[in-house]
Design an enzyme around this catalytic site. Structure first.
Site, PDB file in Angstrom:
ATOM      1  N   GLU A 186      -8.151  -2.367   0.542  1.00 35.76           N
ATOM      2  CA  GLU A 186      -7.054  -2.834   1.404  1.00 35.76           C
ATOM      3  C   GLU A 186      -7.576  -3.331   2.751  1.00 35.76           C
ATOM      4  OE1 GLU A 186      -3.677  -0.170   1.607  1.00 35.76           O
ATOM      5  OE2 GLU A 186      -3.071  -0.981   3.549  1.00 35.76           O
ATOM      6  N   LYS A 226       0.775   8.300   3.470  1.00 32.81           N
ATOM      7  CA  LYS A 226      -0.052   7.311   2.754  1.00 32.81           C
ATOM      8  C   LYS A 226      -1.038   6.669   3.731  1.00 32.81           C
ATOM      9  CE  LYS A 226      -1.095   3.142   0.809  1.00 32.81           C
ATOM     10  NZ  LYS A 226      -1.684   1.950   1.405  1.00 32.81           N
ATOM     11  N   ASP A 277     -13.537  14.000  -5.518  1.00 28.46           N
ATOM     12  CA  ASP A 277     -12.391  13.960  -6.429  1.00 28.46           C
ATOM     13  C   ASP A 277     -11.158  13.607  -5.579  1.00 28.46           C
ATOM     14  OD1 ASP A 277     -10.229  14.392  -8.052  1.00 28.46           O
ATOM     15  OD2 ASP A 277     -10.821  16.392  -8.684  1.00 28.46           O
ATOM     16  N   HIS A 287      -2.604  -7.776   9.586  1.00 26.97           N
ATOM     17  CA  HIS A 287      -2.790  -7.651   8.151  1.00 26.97           C
ATOM     18  C   HIS A 287      -2.873  -9.024   7.495  1.00 26.97           C
ATOM     19  CE1 HIS A 287      -2.666  -4.659   5.005  1.00 26.97           C
ATOM     20  NE2 HIS A 287      -1.983  -5.499   4.257  1.00 26.97           N
TER      21      HIS A 287
HETATM   22  C1  MEV Z   1      -0.278   0.754   4.789  1.00 29.08           C
HETATM   23  O1  MEV Z   1      -1.303   0.881   3.824  1.00 29.08           O
HETATM   24  C2  MEV Z   1      -0.111   2.050   5.556  1.00 29.08           C
HETATM   25  C3  MEV Z   1       1.090   2.074   6.509  1.00 29.08           C
HETATM   26  O2  MEV Z   1       2.272   1.737   5.792  1.00 29.08           O
HETATM   27  C4  MEV Z   1       1.182   3.469   7.076  1.00 29.08           C
HETATM   28  C5  MEV Z   1       2.419   3.727   7.900  1.00 29.08           C
HETATM   29  O3  MEV Z   1       3.440   3.037   7.706  1.00 29.08           O
HETATM   30  O4  MEV Z   1       2.346   4.657   8.720  1.00 29.08           O
HETATM   31  C6  MEV Z   1       0.942   1.040   7.601  1.00 29.08           C
END
Ligand code: MEV
Length: 418
Positions: free
Chosen positions: A77, A255, A271, A369
């Protein structure tokens, strides 16, 4: 240790980056060509037909517990490595990260069914504590010699309408510098017949728990209000509040943390599925899934961040030892123990979250991004070499980062170059 505050690393060429990291010719060859040989891959898993490549990058600027770290990250990513490096720079100006990890104690579970008297069975097990710990230790002589081994037992009782009474024995086992799955699973399998005989029950599961909550890692940092601006500080605190209240936001928030932690886990051949499972189970420990971090203001109005999660990671054994790229990643990290690796990973997770929240609370993540994403779109459309950056720039300039437009640009440029 060289400073990890390398200016211009982003704009350096790949050979220049190799030189800055003082990599040997063999390491460079391993990283750039022979990462994992087909022969070795064929020994690691079953039915191998090839090798899957992913980018290996370095996050810079990490200052953790007064030490400099280059952070190896393997991830597909865009923006993750840049986000971590930028956030680490913000934290660096106010002392960097503090981080720690508990002793590497794994939990193994033995599930017993068909027990007539649960309380009596529990008493028998607790009465045989010393014997159980000795038997568990007999399965891991090297770990015991290194100062690890069985530490404690716990008994948990459950009733379920489908299976009736269940007794679950937890074995707490210090696995030292290993992730420890093999050690704990072997110990549980060895103990199982003894426990069955002791209690008169029937053994079902004998397996580690990925909710490794005896093995927590923590990181914290302070970011100056002057650096971030009051609006961004407020935005980050509001983001934290939502991630505590709303599982839909908490999942995305976490995430973002795992973007950093998984990338280091992949680079060092951990792992990562186990790490993910542990992190999310821990995030739901209070009955509701919520943020793994905390962000708040201190009395000066500066932003204080912290993160806590289970991190079952190792620096010896298993794939870590077998994978040549993981060995280079560990050498770059220069960590001396699994606890130190877990501490560093917690700091990376916190930095990654800070990077995401800072962007979300200001310009949004798409601006940064999109430029990186545009390169991936250009590659997917068939661009190669210098064409990739040219087409990516055009896509961003046109604010049209779409595969169909990238394909048109590739066709135009092929026609023009022909
Ligand atoms: C993207 O991979 C991760 C984000 O969505 C985390 C977040 O929203 O805090 C940017």
């Amino acid at each position: 240790m060289a400073s990890s505050r390398i200016s211009g690393f982003y704009n350096a060429s790949i050979p220049e980056r190799h030189a800055r990291l003082a990599l040997s010719q063999l390491e460079i060859q391993t990283l750039t060509r022979d990462g994992l040989t087909l022969e070795l891959a064929d020994r690691l898993i079953e039915n191998v037909v090839g090798i899957y490549g992913l980018p290996f990058g370095i996050a810079t600027n990490f200052h953790i517990n007064g030490r400099e770290y280059f952070i190896p990250m393997v991830i597909e990513e865009p923006s993750v490595v840049a986000g971590a490096s930028h956030a680490a720079k913000l934290a660096r100006d106010t002392g960097g990260f503090t981080a720690s990890a508990d002793a590497p104690v794994m939990i193994g579970q033995i599930q017993l069914l068909d027990i007539k008297n649960l309380d009596a069975a529990r008493e028998k097990i607790l009465g045989a504590r010393a014997e159980i710990l000795t038997l568990a230790n007999s399965t891991a002589k090297t770990i015991v010699e290194l100062g690890g081994g069985a530490r404690e037992i716990e008994v948990r009782l459950f009733r379920d309408s489908r299976v009736g009474a269940m007794l679950v024995l937890h074995l707490l086992f210090d696995v030292r510098d290993a992730m420890g799955a093999n050690a704990i699973n072997t110990a549980c399998e060895t103990l199982a017949p003894f426990i069955a005989e002791l209690t008169g029950g029937n053994v079902n599961l004998r397996i580690l728990s990925n909710l490794a909550d005896k093995r927590l890692a923590r990181a914290a940092c302070r970011i100056s209000r002057a650096e971030l601006g009051e609006e961004v500080v407020s935005g980050i605190i509001a983001a934290q509040a939502l991630a505590e209240i709303d599982p839909y936001r908490a999942a995305t928030h976490n995430k973002g943390i795992m973007n950093g932690i998984d990338a280091v886990a992949l680079a060092t051949a951990q792992d990562w599925r186990g790490i993910e499972a542990g992190a999310h189970a821990y995030a739901a420990r209070g009955g509701q899934y919520r943020a793994l971090t905390n962000w708040e203001r201190d009395s000066n109005g500066d932003l204080i961040g912290s993160l806590e999660l289970p991190l079952a990671v190792g620096i010896v054994g298993g794939t870590v030892a077998a994978h040549p790229v993981a060995q280079i990643a560990l050498k770059l990290l220069n960590v001396q123990s699994a606890q130190e690796l877990a501490s560093v990973m917690a700091a990376v997770g916190l930095a990654q979250n800070l990077g995401a929240l800072r962007a979300l609370a200001s310009e949004g993540i798409q601006a940064g991004h999109m430029e990186l994403h545009a390169r991936q779109i250009a590659i997917a459309a068939g661009a190669a070499g210098a064409q990739i950056d040219r087409i990516a720039e055009k896509l961003v300039e046109e604010k049209n980062v779409r595969l169909s437009r990238a394909k048109e640009l590739v066709t135009q440029s092929v026609t023009r170059d022909a």
